[in-house]
Design a protein around this motif. Structure first.
Motif, short mmCIF file in Angstrom:
data_model
loop_
_atom_site.label_atom_id
_atom_site.label_comp_id
_atom_site.label_asym_id
_atom_site.label_seq_id
_atom_site.Cartn_x
_atom_site.Cartn_y
_atom_site.Cartn_z
N UNK A 142 89.00 27.26 69.64
CA UNK A 142 90.37 27.53 69.86
C UNK A 142 90.49 28.70 68.44
N UNK A 143 89.46 28.41 67.30
CA UNK A 143 89.39 29.28 66.42
C UNK A 143 88.55 30.62 66.78
N UNK A 157 80.83 38.69 69.32
CA UNK A 157 80.87 38.03 70.67
C UNK A 157 81.92 36.56 70.21
N UNK A 158 82.85 36.41 71.19
CA UNK A 158 83.54 35.05 71.03
C UNK A 158 82.87 33.81 70.79
N UNK A 159 81.75 33.82 71.69
CA UNK A 159 80.92 32.49 71.58
C UNK A 159 80.24 32.24 70.31
N UNK A 160 79.88 33.45 69.70
CA UNK A 160 79.33 33.40 68.29
C UNK A 160 80.03 33.09 67.49
N UNK A 161 81.35 33.26 67.37
CA UNK A 161 82.13 32.75 66.18
C UNK A 161 82.38 31.28 66.24
N UNK A 162 82.06 30.67 67.54
CA UNK A 162 82.11 29.07 67.01
C UNK A 162 80.76 28.51 66.29
N UNK A 163 79.75 29.37 66.12
CA UNK A 163 78.60 29.05 65.59
C UNK A 163 79.05 29.33 64.01
N UNK A 164 79.67 30.23 63.60
CA UNK A 164 80.03 30.68 62.25
C UNK A 164 80.81 29.44 61.81
N UNK A 165 82.03 29.20 62.64
CA UNK A 165 82.85 27.99 62.34
C UNK A 165 82.12 26.83 61.96
N UNK A 166 81.24 26.33 62.77
CA UNK A 166 80.45 25.26 62.49
C UNK A 166 79.66 25.16 61.43
N UNK A 167 79.20 26.17 61.03
CA UNK A 167 78.30 26.41 60.09
C UNK A 167 79.18 26.28 58.60
N UNK A 168 80.22 26.77 58.57
CA UNK A 168 81.30 26.93 57.54
C UNK A 168 82.03 25.54 57.13
N UNK A 169 82.27 24.81 58.41
CA UNK A 169 82.95 23.57 58.33
C UNK A 169 82.24 22.56 57.66
N UNK A 183 96.84 20.41 65.69
CA UNK A 183 96.88 19.85 66.86
C UNK A 183 95.70 20.10 67.81
N UNK A 184 94.90 21.19 67.44
CA UNK A 184 93.58 21.29 68.25
C UNK A 184 92.43 21.01 67.80
#
Length: 309
Positions: A142-143, A157-169, A183-184
């Motif tokens: 979603x992010x 790329x959209x798919x790589x943004x998810x990896x950034x979010x996983x690292x930061x969280x 809610x997401x």
């Protein structure tokens, strides 16, 4: 018969109301636990978003969460490039001195965790090995597709943004998860059966309470995180970040008064929740409000403390 039907409808309505309230309470409680999870801290982190056919997306962020490098690995079918994936992982670990590896818990998570474990065994003896941690990737997609992510990483790329979010969280769950609609994040069940207004209001209140309870580092926080601080609107949060980018880090809380449109009332409400690490005044990194600074000084003088403010 009419009385019986009326009583039945009233009873069912009351039970439904209680069920909805309990369900919303479960959402709120689970969200609070997730947001207040212990942060790993400011350490270089490699985020891995597992995938099989589409590949494992990798992103390295430095201690402050800044993106350093991305890559896509294909250790599984159909490419089965295991050696290439291991070589790239080792390169990322060495080049950026990675201390933590965050692995998303989605599809192929176990296979990716095994890949990381086997790869870390290849590091030379004596070299520090990063710690691998499996983290929830709920809401990462979603992010990735959000307007905020597009503003942060316009060329990524959209798919790589998810990896950034996983690292930061893993580094700081609260700072990263506030960017996602509560809610997401997947903290409850049957959310579509609940009143959207009540659910959103309850979850937003939880996010704001958590942010204000922990405090926010004004020199590193993103606009979405600052906007959750009491007294600050999204526009004021943007102004704080813009002022920080233009004039450098804030050295003391009083400097916030120089931010455009941040008036005395907003400063009064927000100052106690904003932190400044390694600033001119140690109290700026505490929950003590600037109005109480004179009281603290008098206490230190009365106790003849050697602490100087």
């Amino acid at each position: 018969v009419k009385l019986s039907l009326t009583m039945f409808l009233d009873l069912m309505g009351e039970l439904r109301r209680r069920a909805h309230e309990d369900a919303i309470a479960v959402f709120a409680r689970n969200l609070k636990d997730l947001l207040l999870a212990a942060p790993a801290g400011q350490r270089a982190t490699l985020g891995l978003d597992p995938g099989i056919r589409t590949g494992v997306k990798a992103a390295v962020v430095d201690a402050t969460g800044k993106l350093l490098e991305t890559a896509t690995l294909y250790p599984f079918q159909p490419k089965n490039d295991l050696r290439g994936a291991q070589a790239k992982l080792l390169e990322l670990v060495r080049l950026h001195r990675v201390e933590l590896i965050a692995i998303g818990n989605g599809t192929a998570s176990r296979e990716t965790e095994r890949l990381v474990a086997d790869t870390l065994q290849l590091l030379p003896a004596g070299q520090a090995r990063p710690t691998k941690v499996v983290v929830s990737e709920a809401g990462a997609s979603v992010y990735s597709a959000s307007e905020l992510a597009a503003e942060e990483f316009p060329g990524l790329d959209v798919s790589l943004r998810g990896a950034v979010s996983i690292a930061r969280r893993l580094q700081d769950p609260l700072a990263e998860l506030v960017k996602i609609d509560p809610k997401s994040i997947g903290v409850g069940q049957y959310q579509h059966d609940l009143g959207e207004g009540k659910l959103s209001k309850a979850l937003d209140a939880v996010v704001e309470d958590c942010v204000n309870a922990v405090g926010v580092d004004v020199n590193t926080a993103s606009p979405p995180l600052l906007a959750r601080v009491s007294g600050l609107s999204p526009a004021l949060a943007q102004n704080i970040v813009a002022h920080r980018d233009a004039h450098g880090a804030f050295r003391h809380r009083a400097a916030l008064r120089e931010v455009p449109r941040l008036g005395p009332k907003a400063f009064e409400q927000a100052a106690g929740f904003l932190r400044i690490r390694d600033g001119d005044n140690p109290l700026d990194n505490s929950g003590v409000h600037p109005e109480a600074y004179p009281v603290v000084r008098r206490i230190l003088e009365a106790t003849k403390s050697d602490i100087r403010l």
